[in-house]
Design a protein around this motif. Structure first.
Motif, PDB file in Angstrom:
ATOM      1  N   GLY A  40       6.034   0.654 -12.941  1.00 23.67           N
ATOM      2  CA  GLY A  40       5.310   0.051 -14.059  1.00 23.67           C
ATOM      3  C   GLY A  40       5.655  -1.425 -14.127  1.00 23.67           C
ATOM      4  O   GLY A  40       6.731  -1.842 -13.715  1.00 23.67           O
ATOM      5  N   GLY A  41       4.720  -2.198 -14.600  1.00 23.54           N
ATOM      6  CA  GLY A  41       4.917  -3.635 -14.683  1.00 23.54           C
ATOM      7  C   GLY A  41       4.513  -4.381 -13.425  1.00 23.54           C
ATOM      8  O   GLY A  41       4.543  -5.604 -13.397  1.00 23.54           O
ATOM      9  N   GLU A  42       4.109  -3.655 -12.374  1.00 23.48           N
ATOM     10  CA  GLU A  42       3.739  -4.310 -11.125  1.00 23.48           C
ATOM     11  C   GLU A  42       2.368  -4.987 -11.224  1.00 23.48           C
ATOM     12  O   GLU A  42       1.531  -4.626 -12.026  1.00 23.48           O
ATOM     13  CB  GLU A  42       3.692  -3.302  -9.958  1.00 23.48           C
ATOM     14  N   ARG A  43       2.186  -5.964 -10.340  1.00 20.54           N
ATOM     15  CA  ARG A  43       0.917  -6.663 -10.158  1.00 20.54           C
ATOM     16  C   ARG A  43       0.488  -6.362  -8.725  1.00 20.54           C
ATOM     17  O   ARG A  43       1.136  -6.793  -7.782  1.00 20.54           O
ATOM     18  CB  ARG A  43       1.107  -8.148 -10.395  1.00 20.54           C
ATOM     19  N   ILE A  44      -0.602  -5.606  -8.584  1.00 24.49           N
ATOM     20  CA  ILE A  44      -1.029  -5.107  -7.279  1.00 24.49           C
ATOM     21  C   ILE A  44      -2.343  -5.767  -6.885  1.00 24.49           C
ATOM     22  O   ILE A  44      -3.320  -5.724  -7.628  1.00 24.49           O
ATOM     23  CB  ILE A  44      -1.197  -3.568  -7.335  1.00 24.49           C
ATOM     24  N   ALA A  45      -2.342  -6.369  -5.710  1.00 30.96           N
ATOM     25  CA  ALA A  45      -3.550  -6.998  -5.168  1.00 30.96           C
ATOM     26  C   ALA A  45      -4.331  -5.959  -4.373  1.00 30.96           C
ATOM     27  O   ALA A  45      -3.754  -5.244  -3.546  1.00 30.96           O
ATOM     28  CB  ALA A  45      -3.190  -8.177  -4.278  1.00 30.96           C
ATOM     29  N   LEU A  46      -5.623  -5.849  -4.632  1.00 29.21           N
ATOM     30  CA  LEU A  46      -6.516  -4.939  -3.906  1.00 29.21           C
ATOM     31  C   LEU A  46      -7.325  -5.773  -2.933  1.00 29.21           C
ATOM     32  O   LEU A  46      -8.079  -6.669  -3.333  1.00 29.21           O
ATOM     33  CB  LEU A  46      -7.425  -4.200  -4.878  1.00 29.21           C
ATOM     34  N   LEU A  47      -7.153  -5.477  -1.642  1.00 29.65           N
ATOM     35  CA  LEU A  47      -7.731  -6.303  -0.573  1.00 29.65           C
ATOM     36  C   LEU A  47      -8.719  -5.480   0.241  1.00 29.65           C
ATOM     37  O   LEU A  47      -8.319  -4.626   1.030  1.00 29.65           O
ATOM     38  CB  LEU A  47      -6.612  -6.808   0.324  1.00 29.65           C
ATOM     39  N   PRO A  48     -10.025  -5.732   0.068  1.00 30.78           N
ATOM     40  CA  PRO A  48     -11.006  -4.992   0.855  1.00 30.78           C
ATOM     41  C   PRO A  48     -10.943  -5.428   2.309  1.00 30.78           C
ATOM     42  O   PRO A  48     -10.492  -6.544   2.615  1.00 30.78           O
ATOM     43  CB  PRO A  48     -12.343  -5.359   0.211  1.00 30.78           C
TER      44      PRO A  48
END
Length: 82
Positions: free
Chosen positions: A69-77
């Motif tokens: 929790g608290g993470e910042r996740i980048a979604l990369l197509p």
């Protein structure tokens, strides 16, 4: 309860309609569970999300990895070029 923030890149940015989205989750949870929670809020991402890489900082994540929790996740197509 905890918050996860997803950053959208490439064509996901258009589909999501914003650069990022924060969701509230019960942590710990797997990345796969976090993505399922994101899809409940943004179902229009479903066609593209399965093919996306997920990154935390400079590290790619596996769907089975646990999030606190608290993470910042980048979604990369995926990208293609020539």
């Amino acid at each position: 309860m905890s918050t996860l923030t997803f950053e959208f890149h490439g064509r996901l940015l258009r589909s999501a309609g914003s650069a990022e989205r924060s969701i509230t989750v019960s942590a710990p949870l797997s990345l796969a569970e976090a993505l399922a929670a994101l899809l409940r809020e943004l179902p229009q991402l479903e066609p593209e999300l399965a093919r996306c890489a997920c990154a935390l900082g400079d590290r790619l994540l596996l769907r089975r990895e646990q999030l606190a929790g608290g993470e910042r996740i980048a979604l990369l197509p995926p990208v293609a070029g020539g």
